[in-house]
Design a protein around this motif. Sequence first.
Motif, PDB file in Angstrom:
ATOM      1  N   ASP A  28      47.258   2.366  19.518  1.00 43.71           N
ATOM      2  CA  ASP A  28      47.772   3.351  21.094  1.00 43.71           C
ATOM      3  C   ASP A  28      47.788   4.835  20.641  1.00 43.71           C
ATOM      4  O   ASP A  28      46.826   5.290  21.610  1.00 43.71           O
ATOM      5  N   ILE A  29      48.109   4.800  18.801  1.00 50.94           N
ATOM      6  CA  ILE A  29      48.507   6.478  19.092  1.00 50.94           C
ATOM      7  C   ILE A  29      46.529   7.498  19.055  1.00 50.94           C
ATOM      8  O   ILE A  29      46.408   8.535  19.494  1.00 50.94           O
ATOM      9  N   ILE A  30      46.093   6.424  18.010  1.00 52.47           N
ATOM     10  CA  ILE A  30      44.592   7.209  17.757  1.00 52.47           C
ATOM     11  C   ILE A  30      43.948   7.053  19.535  1.00 52.47           C
ATOM     12  O   ILE A  30      42.849   8.314  19.111  1.00 52.47           O
ATOM     13  N   GLU A  31      43.259   5.929  20.185  1.00 52.16           N
ATOM     14  CA  GLU A  31      42.776   6.278  20.948  1.00 52.16           C
ATOM     15  C   GLU A  31      43.852   7.466  22.406  1.00 52.16           C
ATOM     16  O   GLU A  31      42.973   8.339  23.477  1.00 52.16           O
ATOM     17  N   ALA A  32      45.394   7.628  22.036  1.00 53.65           N
ATOM     18  CA  ALA A  32      45.870   9.055  23.422  1.00 53.65           C
ATOM     19  C   ALA A  32      45.238   9.735  22.237  1.00 53.65           C
ATOM     20  O   ALA A  32      44.998  11.222  23.300  1.00 53.65           O
ATOM     21  N   HIS A  33      44.633  10.394  20.728  1.00 56.32           N
ATOM     22  CA  HIS A  33      44.399  11.273  20.769  1.00 56.32           C
ATOM     23  C   HIS A  33      42.876  11.697  20.660  1.00 56.32           C
ATOM     24  O   HIS A  33      42.707  12.671  21.139  1.00 56.32           O
ATOM     25  N   MET A  34      42.103  10.773  21.576  1.00 58.23           N
ATOM     26  CA  MET A  34      40.529  10.436  21.683  1.00 58.23           C
ATOM     27  C   MET A  34      41.098  10.971  23.144  1.00 58.23           C
ATOM     28  O   MET A  34      39.885  11.901  23.654  1.00 58.23           O
ATOM     29  N   GLN A  35      41.760  10.640  24.010  1.00 55.45           N
ATOM     30  CA  GLN A  35      41.974  11.055  24.948  1.00 55.45           C
ATOM     31  C   GLN A  35      43.252  12.468  25.479  1.00 55.45           C
ATOM     32  O   GLN A  35      42.773  12.774  26.685  1.00 55.45           O
ATOM     33  N   ALA A  91      48.704  24.198  17.493  1.00 55.15           N
ATOM     34  CA  ALA A  91      49.023  23.528  18.931  1.00 55.15           C
ATOM     35  C   ALA A  91      48.314  22.645  18.938  1.00 55.15           C
ATOM     36  O   ALA A  91      48.289  21.056  19.365  1.00 55.15           O
ATOM     37  N   GLU A  92      47.085  21.722  18.168  1.00 55.50           N
ATOM     38  CA  GLU A  92      46.299  20.744  17.811  1.00 55.50           C
ATOM     39  C   GLU A  92      47.722  19.295  16.836  1.00 55.50           C
ATOM     40  O   GLU A  92      47.633  18.868  17.388  1.00 55.50           O
ATOM     41  N   TYR A  93      48.343  20.472  16.212  1.00 52.81           N
ATOM     42  CA  TYR A  93      49.979  19.542  15.554  1.00 52.81           C
ATOM     43  C   TYR A  93      50.535  19.337  16.548  1.00 52.81           C
ATOM     44  O   TYR A  93      50.709  18.002  16.202  1.00 52.81           O
ATOM     45  N   MET A  94      50.684  19.977  17.361  1.00 54.71           N
ATOM     46  CA  MET A  94      51.942  19.835  18.342  1.00 54.71           C
ATOM     47  C   MET A  94      51.015  18.922  19.283  1.00 54.71           C
ATOM     48  O   MET A  94      51.582  17.503  20.081  1.00 54.71           O
ATOM     49  N   ALA A  95      50.198  18.960  19.046  1.00 57.99           N
ATOM     50  CA  ALA A  95      49.620  17.906  20.386  1.00 57.99           C
ATOM     51  C   ALA A  95      49.089  16.342  19.556  1.00 57.99           C
ATOM     52  O   ALA A  95      49.888  15.036  19.887  1.00 57.99           O
ATOM     53  N   ALA A  96      49.069  16.268  18.273  1.00 60.75           N
ATOM     54  CA  ALA A  96      48.800  15.126  17.639  1.00 60.75           C
ATOM     55  C   ALA A  96      50.831  14.486  18.089  1.00 60.75           C
ATOM     56  O   ALA A  96      50.767  13.525  17.883  1.00 60.75           O
ATOM     57  N   THR A  97      51.730  15.063  17.388  1.00 60.15           N
ATOM     58  CA  THR A  97      52.508  14.958  17.205  1.00 60.15           C
ATOM     59  C   THR A  97      53.944  14.412  18.920  1.00 60.15           C
ATOM     60  O   THR A  97      53.929  13.540  18.753  1.00 60.15           O
ATOM     61  N   ASP A  98      52.967  14.877  19.595  1.00 61.23           N
ATOM     62  CA  ASP A  98      53.301  14.676  21.314  1.00 61.23           C
ATOM     63  C   ASP A  98      52.881  13.246  21.344  1.00 61.23           C
ATOM     64  O   ASP A  98      52.924  12.402  21.974  1.00 61.23           O
ATOM     65  N   ASP A  99      51.361  13.246  21.279  1.00 62.89           N
ATOM     66  CA  ASP A  99      50.846  11.546  21.359  1.00 62.89           C
ATOM     67  C   ASP A  99      52.038  10.678  20.782  1.00 62.89           C
ATOM     68  O   ASP A  99      51.829   9.559  20.848  1.00 62.89           O
ATOM     69  N   ILE A 100      51.530  10.813  19.947  1.00 66.04           N
ATOM     70  CA  ILE A 100      52.888  10.045  18.580  1.00 66.04           C
ATOM     71  C   ILE A 100      54.172   9.466  19.340  1.00 66.04           C
ATOM     72  O   ILE A 100      54.138   8.570  19.741  1.00 66.04           O
ATOM     73  N   LEU A 101      54.894  10.503  19.368  1.00 67.13           N
ATOM     74  CA  LEU A 101      56.386  10.135  20.874  1.00 67.13           C
ATOM     75  C   LEU A 101      56.107   9.793  21.592  1.00 67.13           C
ATOM     76  O   LEU A 101      56.995   8.796  22.073  1.00 67.13           O
TER      77      LEU A 101
END
Length: 131
Positions: A28-35, A91-101
């Motif tokens: 689900d994290i990978i899917e969130a990253h893709m979105q 910004a990318e790091y924070m976006a990935a972090t937000d997706d994970i959380l």
Amino acid sequence: MDIPRDLTNVTLYERLGGSAGVRSLIDDIIEAHMQNPTISARFLPYREDPERLETAKRHLCDFFAAGSGGPDRYAGRTMPDAHRGMNVSEAEYMAATDDILTTMARHGHDEAARQEVLAIIWSLKEEIIHA
């Protein structure tokens, strides 16, 4: 009568649901990253190569499991090696972090578990950004 388990001896890995829980979370994290428009360009190419996507998910599961107290060993590349040349921005790091959380919250993981994962994520920041 059920006796409450001593939660001080329960690993983050166990609280995440063990191997199956970590795998579900990573999917689900990978899917969130893709979105996520901030980082989707980095992840969408995996959709075109299912074998590469599965390999990436397996490495992420191993890394996440090992880092959360699971029995698995992570035998993949180091964070700097895995991200070398990618020039990951803040910004990318924070976006990935937000997706994970956000994904963890959707999976019903409590604030304590999310904070533990955030601490791990934050500890890796300097190894990933602009590597």
